[in-house]
Design an enzyme around this catalytic site. Sequence first.
Site, PDB file in Angstrom:
ATOM      1  N   CYS A 263      47.756  11.735   5.367  1.00  0.00           N
ATOM      2  CA  CYS A 263      49.096  10.855   6.076  1.00  0.00           C
ATOM      3  C   CYS A 263      48.863   9.254   6.209  1.00  0.00           C
ATOM      4  CB  CYS A 263      49.043  11.021   7.727  1.00  0.00           C
ATOM      5  SG  CYS A 263      47.642  10.782   8.542  1.00  0.00           S
ATOM      6  N   HIS A 305      46.893  10.156  13.216  1.00  0.00           N
ATOM      7  CA  HIS A 305      48.072  10.430  12.250  1.00  0.00           C
ATOM      8  C   HIS A 305      48.221   9.018  11.932  1.00  0.00           C
ATOM      9  CE1 HIS A 305      51.181  12.465  10.269  1.00  0.00           C
ATOM     10  NE2 HIS A 305      51.733  12.358  11.377  1.00  0.00           N
ATOM     11  N   ASP A 320      58.424  10.153   9.526  1.00  0.00           N
ATOM     12  CA  ASP A 320      57.258  10.738   9.248  1.00  0.00           C
ATOM     13  C   ASP A 320      57.095  11.334   7.826  1.00  0.00           C
ATOM     14  OD1 ASP A 320      54.807  12.184   8.961  1.00  0.00           O
ATOM     15  OD2 ASP A 320      54.468  12.594  11.019  1.00  0.00           O
TER      16      ASP A 320
END
Length: 701
Positions: A263, A305, A320
Amino acid sequence: MALHHRLSLWQKILLGIFCFPLLPIYVCVYCLCLKDEEKESERNEATVEHVERGLNQPTYVNASFRNRGFQYSEEQANQNRNKASDGQLENFKVISKGKGSNLSFSNRGFKEDEEDKSQQRSATSAGQKENVQIPSKDNWRVSFRNRVHKEDEVPVEPKKKKLEDKHITNYRYPWDRTSLKSLPIDLKAFEKLDAYAAKVTSNHTVDLLVKELLRYARTDLEKTRAIWIWISHHIEYDTEGLKNLSRVSCDPNDVLRTGRGVCAGYSSLFERMCSIAGVQCKSVSGYSKGAGYKTGQKFSGASTHAWNMVYLEESWHLLDSTWGAGTVSYNGPFTFGYNEFYFLTHPALFIGEHFPEYRKHQLLEPCILQDQFEKLVHCESHFYNMGLLSSLPDTCTVETVKGKVSFTLEGRQRLLFLFHLNKTETPGFMQLTEHGMKLDVYPQKTGEQILQIFAKREDSEGSYDWILDYKIICKSVDTNMKIPKCLHNPVGPSWLSEKAGLFQPSHQDPVIYTEDGCCTVSFALKGQLDVFATLESDEIKMTSDMKNRHIFQTQRKNNVEFRVRLPTSGTYVLCVNVKNPNADTYTSQCEYVIICTKRTVHWPKFPLTYGTWAKHYELLEPLDGILPENSNISFKLRVPDVTEVSVREGKNSFPLSLTDQGYWEGICHTGATQELTVTVCFKDKPNVYNFILQYQVGPKK
Ligand SMILES: *[C@@H]1O[C@H](CO)[C@@H](O)[C@H](O)[C@H]1NC(C)=O
Ligand SMILES: *[C@@H]1O[C@H](CO)[C@@H](O)[C@H](O)[C@H]1NC(C)=O
Ligand SMILES: *[C@@H]1O[C@H](CO)[C@@H](O)[C@H](O)[C@H]1NC(C)=O
Ligand SMILES: *[C@@H]1O[C@H](CO)[C@@H](O)[C@H](O)[C@H]1NC(C)=O
Ligand SMILES: *[C@@H]1O[C@H](CO)[C@@H](O)[C@H](O)[C@H]1NC(C)=O
Ligand SMILES: *[C@@H]1O[C@H](CO)[C@@H](O)[C@H](O)[C@H]1NC(C)=O
């Protein structure tokens, strides 16, 4: 801007910029590289832990309910929690907790927004956008170390801070239900741009890729969109890398070259591409309810994250790209699966799964505390993508009250749902509502259990998607409520049974309580339907005779009535089966649960009807299929279009007479025979006797 890139590149540097009156552009950078051996080992530990509790087992919903109006053919809703998140960003946390405090950085993160922006603006005006050189880690550390110490001497200029606060628009919380996005976006208008951006291939540098991508993008929104589409269609989640994060590079160049990243790689590439495109963007780190999340869990320790914030149309927006790209299944590969939900998601929805390290990055007014985030029911992107709006209760952990807990889901369209408890059981009644469902769960064991709910669109042929979880804490089981195993959810009447032609149900509630063991369920039928009902039970062995002979069906025009007399007390399932005239089979279209707790109930079965008993015939009496011997029994039936109706008992025949009201009536004496039948003669064959009903005769009680 160059500076900005570097920051996100390493994800290991905390940057603080304060502006002070010196030059038209006031920039001062504080950096700290955390690549100590000590921190490194901390990080690896965190990583291992994360992997262990990471990527959950996918949930397979195996259900094959034949005889349903809709087919649940072996569908697999296996997308549970397969969103990747990783432990790349712990270092941010470490700084603010550990070392940072020594350097009086404690509240620094809070100011990050303004600082970054001023920095970006400065950098842009300074023309540093192009030719970004990434220093090696060591250089970076050396070149910025000194400035860290300078920082202590530099006061923050309050004026500057105020100026930049104007640019922060906070969104209202809770969600006002108007839009899933924080900007009004016409996705149709993006179709061409999306198609183009998805097709751009690049084995070049990030700069060349962005240049290529921006060919048809003019506004900042279009630029961001092109970058978003490209990343979410080309960057693969690095599931191997997740197993050993120390081997994974989050350098945008590496992410682009290898086509994969965790991520932090996604977010740093996103940030970098935006920066080349001249769009303000930053990486945000924090906790997520993604891979490894356990319903109701608390969060602590390092961030797991990373995502991004972009500055568009005078405010910040969230996205995201990792979760926009696809999903990861348990121990399995990453699968591309574009998810529009995570592009400029409304912050009040984004908070459902993303808790940034810095409150400010929530973009919410009022802000959510970590405790609230932890308690919030976890609605997955599919929840909103399917048009669902709310789920009650809105906390992820719920306790049973008297062994029961109820849920209500509401949305904008008709959906089908499945649910299960601890992946195996379905101890509950789920009834579809016009745009959602109601669910009553009666856990059959005490303790904690996870309720998972899946949904799909009414017209969807595909599998159900997991939409949310609850943790149910059951302190006591309601032992009176036994959910029959033969029951198939959804239960009760709904738009689904209406679709099958069953209207105006006599009972709206799927559970029918009866004192005396009798009830009558009726519907108005739409169209030329064939219907019949059956009675089932787990508690007593139901012979096929019992399943059919404890229900007596009467149809007047389009109204069908099922008279039910339970053989004994207990819990039963009444299935209403429907067949279209041109179909081959009946399917169960509406199920009720009939509960009779009184012990003394013992009803005989109804009389047997022969094939000649037409749908529109009506039996008023006697309804008991077993008649007492040596008794006078009164008969009353409506049998239109016949010339004669008689009751036969052995050699005796008792003709019934037709009344003015159109009923065939009469008294018949039961002797000592065992069987009694009713015959009719049709107009066209007046001398042929046809059996329509059969009774048994038994000793008087
Ligand atoms: C569900 O289906 C999967 C895949 O077809 C299979 O591996 C699994 O054993 C099944 N589970 C149950 C409980 O039937
Ligand atoms: C930071 O402070 C803590 C205690 O406040 C101390 O143990 C630690 O050594 C300090 N670290 C540095 C790098 O000064
Ligand atoms: C990019 O790939 C194409 C074919 O896939 C190749 O012809 C070209 O030389 C490559 N360019 C670079 C800069 O590697
Ligand atoms: C992770 O990768 C590094 C570098 O390749 C290696 O030294 C280390 O042993 C690996 N750790 C694990 C847990 O595989
Ligand atoms: C349900 O599953 C959880 C975790 O998988 C377990 O801790 C719990 O004991 C289970 N509950 C029951 C009632 O079996
Ligand atoms: C049945 O009816 C007949 C005549 O109506 C009467 O004589 C007889 O007693 C009745 N039998 C019984 C058991 O009631």
